[in-house]
Design an enzyme around this catalytic site. Structure first.
Site, PDB file in Angstrom:
ATOM      1  N   GLU A 137     -37.294 -11.493  38.110  1.00 49.26           N
ATOM      2  CA  GLU A 137     -36.397 -10.324  38.090  1.00 49.26           C
ATOM      3  C   GLU A 137     -35.429 -10.573  36.954  1.00 49.26           C
ATOM      4  O   GLU A 137     -34.576 -11.448  37.044  1.00 49.26           O
ATOM      5  CB  GLU A 137     -35.693 -10.185  39.448  1.00 49.26           C
ATOM      6  CG  GLU A 137     -34.973  -8.865  39.619  1.00 49.26           C
ATOM      7  CD  GLU A 137     -33.567  -8.901  39.061  1.00 49.26           C
ATOM      8  OE1 GLU A 137     -33.388  -8.457  37.907  1.00 49.26           O
ATOM      9  OE2 GLU A 137     -32.669  -9.374  39.760  1.00 49.26           O
ATOM     10  N   CYS A 152     -27.376  -6.791  37.243  1.00 48.83           N
ATOM     11  CA  CYS A 152     -28.623  -6.657  36.486  1.00 48.83           C
ATOM     12  C   CYS A 152     -29.085  -5.212  36.371  1.00 48.83           C
ATOM     13  O   CYS A 152     -29.801  -4.867  35.430  1.00 48.83           O
ATOM     14  CB  CYS A 152     -29.713  -7.518  37.109  1.00 48.83           C
ATOM     15  SG  CYS A 152     -30.044  -7.163  38.843  1.00 48.83           S
TER      16      CYS A 152
END
Length: 483
Positions: free
Chosen positions: A228, A262
């Site tokens: 990720e 993120c």
């Protein structure tokens, strides 16, 4: 060191912390092998233990994270990390018995009366490497998937989250033996050693550059990975949407954790001529959310000097190349000497600027204008595929058009950031923003081995087609299949 679980080669010069990691993996592999298929009640009980300890230590965890940052609202941590983790636990606990059920599959006529299905088998021991920006959530959420799938897990906490990591190691030790769940703290050689261990599966959350290094290290053992990685997540705004609506939702999402998220919007694409209106609305909205910055416990600091200097360097570079800055500092406070950076909107951008080339991960927002929706889509598609893409438009047909003509890990319509908190939505990137999905049912599947099973009874139908060929049954089959 030789054990029944695995063999590792170490020597007298091996640091104790490195030796401990090898020992932990050996112990977890041995424990998993002793009980390879935990039942649904066992898995639910493990999740209940995790839930109980998170609730018990919620205040200490939130404070430890704030201390690691220099300042982060404990309320923000409880909402973003603790409440979200509890939601994931509750959802997985409710559904995992159903997820564990074998999936029946069709068996062709020539193999009847055989039966076929897919069983979901734990992978074994899962390694989890979490980042500093949401150190609890991004440790616990993959752990939930690992436990729901029946795995054992080792967590490697970022060295930038030292206080939280030490506390998490202590409190998880209250409810889990280390051969089921273990926490590893430290950086440098510890991180390098961890990603090179022969896990059965490895989860890494962090930058694309480090993700490549982790993937290469994992490849030494052919360890499958879930990455990720983030990237520059765009926000595209249609001209029909009021700038007030966009600013209200964007200010909230962009400044959560001071942009150190993120899936935070990295840049916004506005219809030509809308920039000034957008900036004015952002000033109004941000002033409501954060009327002061300096001593405001709700406004988060940049996590450490390294990250602060990185962002300062980006701004210096853009300023030297002609960018225009719009700092939003409602009380006009002097933030020098702190690691707080005022929310800053940047226009007049060129692609040679560092802010345009790198993920921002801070309270900076780039503003571009476009002339047509197709032009904006082309700009987005010319760049690496982002972890999130946000589109503002109340016309669902146009929203679907944008979704169909772009790629991103997640696609959000008329909101930013919040898709990550929903227990039944998978999370993960695509292309440069990562690979693999966790959360929801997809997380269970990711951390399970989908094992094909074919079971034949005493009567073995395939003997009817044994050689020699050319028998009547073969002719009948040819007529049936090659008609």
């Amino acid at each position: 060191m030789n054990t029944a679980a695995h063999s590792f080669t170490t020597d007298a010069a091996t640091p104790p912390d490195v030796q401990r990691i090898h020992d932990l993996l050996a112990a977890q592999k041995a424990a998993y092998r002793a009980n390879p298929i935990a039942s649904a009640p066992e898995r639910i009980e493990r999740l209940a233990r995790l839930r109980r300890v998170l609730v018990k230590h919620q205040d200490a965890l939130a404070q430890a994270i704030s201390d690691d940052f220099g300042n982060r609202s404990v309320h923000e941590t409880k909402i973003a990390e603790l409440m979200t983790s509890l939601e994931y636990i509750d959802y997985a606990s409710k559904n995992l018995a159903q997820w564990m059920q074998p999936s029946k599959r069709h068996i062709s006529v020539i193999h009847q009366p055989a039966k076929g299905w897919v069983s979901y088998q734990p992978l074994g021991v899962v390694g989890i490497m979490s980042p500093w920006n949401y150190p609890l959530l991004l440790s616990v959420s993959p752990l939930i998937c690992a436990l729901a799938a029946g795995n054992h897990a080792m967590l490697k906490i970022s060295s930038s989250s030292a206080r939280m990591g030490a506390l998490l190691e202590k409190i998880l030790g209250e409810v889990f033996p280390e051969n089921l769940v273990a926490v590893v703290n430290g950086g440098g050689v510890i991180s390098d050693t961890f990603c090179r261990l022969p896990f059965d599966f490895l989860v890494f959350t962090g930058s694309s550059a480090i993700g490549k290094t982790v993937m290469a290290a994992a490849a030494e053992n052919l360890t499958p990975v879930l990455l990720e990685l983030g990237g520059k997540s765009p926000t595209l705004v249609h001209q029909s949407v009021p700038m007030k609506d966009v600013a209200e939702r964007l200010a909230f999402g962009k400044l959560w954790n001071a942009g150190q998220t993120c899936v935070a919007p990295d840049y916004i694409m506005l219809p030509r001529g809308k920039t000034r209106e957008f900036i004015a609305q952002m000033r109004l909205q941000i002033s409501k959310l954060y009327p002061t910055l300096l001593n405001n416990p709700d406004y988060t600091s940049i996590v450490n000097d390294k990250q602060y200097n990185r962002l300062s360097g980006y701004m210096d570079d853009a300023r030297s190349k002609g960018a225009e800055f719009f700092e939003i500092n409602p009380a006009n406070e002097d933030l020098s000497g702190t690691r707080k950076i005022a929310p800053t909107l940047i226009t007049g951008l060129t692609q040679d600027m560092e802010v345009c080339q790198n993920e921002l991960f801070g309270p900076l927002l780039l503003i571009f204008e476009y002339d047509s929706l197709e032009q904006a889509i082309e700009y987005i598609n010319d760049r690496p595929r982002p972890l999130a893409l946000y589109y503002f438009d109340y016309d669902t047909t146009r929203a679907q058009y944008v979704a169909d003509h772009t790629h991103s890990g997640q696609f959000g319509v008329n909101a930013v950031l919040t898709h990550i908190v929903h227990g039944d939505l998978p999370f993960g990137g695509v292309g440069n923003s990562g690979m693999g999905k966790y959360h929801a049912h997809e997380g269970f599947l990711t951390m399970s081995h989908a094992r094909a099973v074919l079971q034949n009874p005493k009567f073995y139908s395939l003997k009817l087609i044994f050689p020699p060929f050319g028998k009547t049954v073969h002719k009948i089959m040819e007529k049936a299949f090659f008609r």
